[in-house]
Design an enzyme around this catalytic site. Structure first.
Site, mmCIF file in Angstrom:
data_model
loop_
_atom_site.group_PDB
_atom_site.id
_atom_site.type_symbol
_atom_site.label_atom_id
_atom_site.label_comp_id
_atom_site.label_asym_id
_atom_site.label_seq_id
_atom_site.Cartn_x
_atom_site.Cartn_y
_atom_site.Cartn_z
ATOM 1 N N ILE A 28 0.814 -1.211 0.000
ATOM 2 C CA ILE A 28 0.000 0.000 0.000
ATOM 3 C C ILE A 28 0.847 1.260 0.000
ATOM 4 O O ILE A 28 0.322 2.374 -0.051
ATOM 5 C CB ILE A 28 -0.962 0.019 1.212
ATOM 6 N N ALA A 34 11.896 1.828 2.456
ATOM 7 C CA ALA A 34 10.832 1.162 3.213
ATOM 8 C C ALA A 34 9.666 0.802 2.317
ATOM 9 O O ALA A 34 9.462 1.398 1.256
ATOM 10 C CB ALA A 34 10.352 2.049 4.363
ATOM 11 N N ASP A 151 6.879 16.856 7.686
ATOM 12 C CA ASP A 151 6.549 16.340 6.355
ATOM 13 C C ASP A 151 5.033 16.231 6.181
ATOM 14 O O ASP A 151 4.505 15.189 5.781
ATOM 15 C CB ASP A 151 7.217 14.983 6.127
#
Length: 514
Positions: A28, A34, A151
């Protein structure tokens, strides 16, 4: 935070810390170091999200990763993604978190822009106010507990199927604290974040550093992103973005518009809030707590509004795609080949069986594109010969004439109704990646319109281009000769990229291999 931390430690006891206890499922999210996957806990059948960080490729120190885990484990708020537990699996660090099935705000923005006419705005002002109110609640929680997220952007805002809104990705979050005596250092000096959303004081590396007001700037950029679909300066290279953030005036909706009336549907109150968040001087920006009292949020609705107007539509698309995937045995890879009317298979561009090898030897390949890996038009600056002037829009009559011209003087071939026509459609997807869609057409049991409709349903081509592709493909079948034609896409509305028939930006190429 102490009480929440104790509650979290107690709740984490039920979450497995062995990878074998999790069944990993669809991806997803993906980053440089990562990957985030949905997963099911085998014993309880509960769905979670697993963030798998590759420690070998990760530039973040173990100390910083532990700080990230510490931040997540202490966060207990309705507008922050819930963290459960973490453990190491070989070269990876696994973070187990709450799964939100509604997608990210970025997913919903892209879907909305792909499916509708968003020239005058992506979301209505009520939806924007409802989402942003929940986001600023989460930011206020961060700031009240000594954190800067650093962020804030649509890709890091996740939605639940119930309409809940949660801030995610703590990878660049930071404490505003130093030393062991609980004294606070009100400034940070680290250069982190995503360029388009960075505050001027973060970009400029001011000697005084930056504080929580950097998140308020990013929040203002997020507001523009929800209205226009993109952040200001998104079409420029990273280094140019940083320079423009420092040197240019603060962004506004009008600055992002192609004409003065493009975003006139948005109120003065909304524009005023954006202006207040995007003050160059951080001290002139409101705090998160002050923003919560802004008049703009008086029009915000409850979670059900988000669930109905944003998440449900996105979920309907996902359900349609999953249904089509089960029926057609779709898998998300590089290219598609239609085997028959009941089964579709994908390949990575090369097939393992011998029949495909024979086909490659008999069918001509499409000519290679110049610089097919170009991500934005700026990479072509200084290469005038690489950029072709865009052709005029192609209508059905133009495409018919093109095919007739290309096939003039060639003897007509008799068409066997059982004959298989092999096509290749070279086209860019919504992410700008170039794909070869290989498919077969059997005149005896299907129509051209049927095949094109299937590709529209699978989101391989836009519905605006369906009639044009149908017309061109029909002409190719009628003339039955080995040809290739390039045509302008009616769906191309991206003003940030110049149409180019050689690079197939705003164009597609259909080939019939005899």
């Amino acid at each position: 935070m102490a009480e929440g931390s104790e509650l979290n430690q107690e709740s984490r006891a039920k979450w497995p810390t062995c990878p074998d206890d999790y069944e990993l499922q669809e991806v997803i999210g993906r980053g440089a170091t990562a990957i985030v996957q949905a997963a099911t806990i085998k014993k309880t059948n509960e769905r979670v999200a697993v963030k798998r960080i590759n420690l070998d490729r990760c530039n973040t120190s173990l100390e910083d990763l532990l700080k990230e885990i510490q931040v997540m484990s202490q966060c207990q708020h309705d507008n922050v993604v819930r963290f459960y537990t973490s453990f190491v699996v070989q070269e990876e660090l696994w973070l187990i978190m709450k799964l939100l099935d509604g997608g990210s705000l970025l997913d919903v923005i892209r879907y909305t822009m792909q499916r509708g006419n968003c020239r005058n705005g992506v979301f209505d002002e009520i939806a924007i106010a409802t989402v942003l109110r929940e986001v600023i609640k989460g930011i206020d929680y961060f700031h009240s507990n000594g954190h800067i997220h650093r962020d804030i952007k649509a890709g890091n805002i996740l939605l639940g199927t119930d309409g809940s809104v949660k801030i995610a990705d703590f990878g660049v979050s930071a404490f505003i604290a130093s030393g062991g005596d609980n004294t606070r250092d009100k400034q940070r000096h680290t250069f982190v974040g995503t360029p388009c959303w960075m505050a001027p004081e973060v970009v400029g590396q001011q000697p005084t550093g930056y504080d929580t007001k950097a998140d308020i700037w990013s929040f203002g950029i997020l507001a523009i992103e929800l209205a226009t679909g993109t952040a200001p300066y998104h079409k420029y290279p990273p280094m140019k973005i940083l320079i423009m953030i420092i040197q240019n005036e603060s962004p506004t909706l009008d600055m992002c518009a192609e004409d003065p009336d493009q975003y006139k549907q948005y109120s003065k109150t909304f524009n005023k809030m954006i202006e207040q968040c995007l003050q160059k001087n951080p001290t002139d920006r409101p705090t998160a707590k002050q923003l919560l009292k802004h008049d703009f949020f008086k029009k915000a609705k409850d979670h059900s509004y988000i669930a109905k107007h944003l998440v449900l539509k996105f979920q309907e698309r996902k359900a349609m795609e999953e249904k089509l995937a089960n029926r057609r045995k779709l898998t998300h890879m590089r290219s598609i080949r239609v085997i028959d009317d009941e089964e579709w298979t994908f390949s990575s561009g090369s097939d393992d069986d011998s029949s495909s090898a024979n086909e490659d030897s008999t069918n001509p390949k499409l000519p290679p594109l110049e610089n097919p890996t170009v991500q934005n038009i700026e990479e072509l600056i200084g290469k005038p010969d690489a950029v072709a002037k865009p052709n005029p829009p192609v209508d059905d009559s133009t495409s018919q004439l093109t095919v007739q011209e290309m096939t003039s003087g060639i003897k007509d071939l008799s068409i066997d109704n059982n004959r298989i026509f092999k096509f290749t459609l070279r086209i860019r997807n919504t992410q700008g990646e170039l794909n070869d869609i290989k498919f077969e057409f059997n005149k005896s049991n299907e129509t051209v319109k049927d095949v094109v409709s299937e590709m529209v349903s699978a989101n391989l081509i836009h519905k605006l281009d369906a009639d044009l592709v149908t017309s061109i493909m029909s002409q190719m079948v009628e003339n039955s000769t080995d040809i290739s034609t390039t045509f302008a896409l009616k769906s191309h509305v991206d003003s940030s990229s110049t149409p180019d028939d050689k690079l197939l930006i705003g164009f597609a190429q259909l080939s019939l291999n005899i």
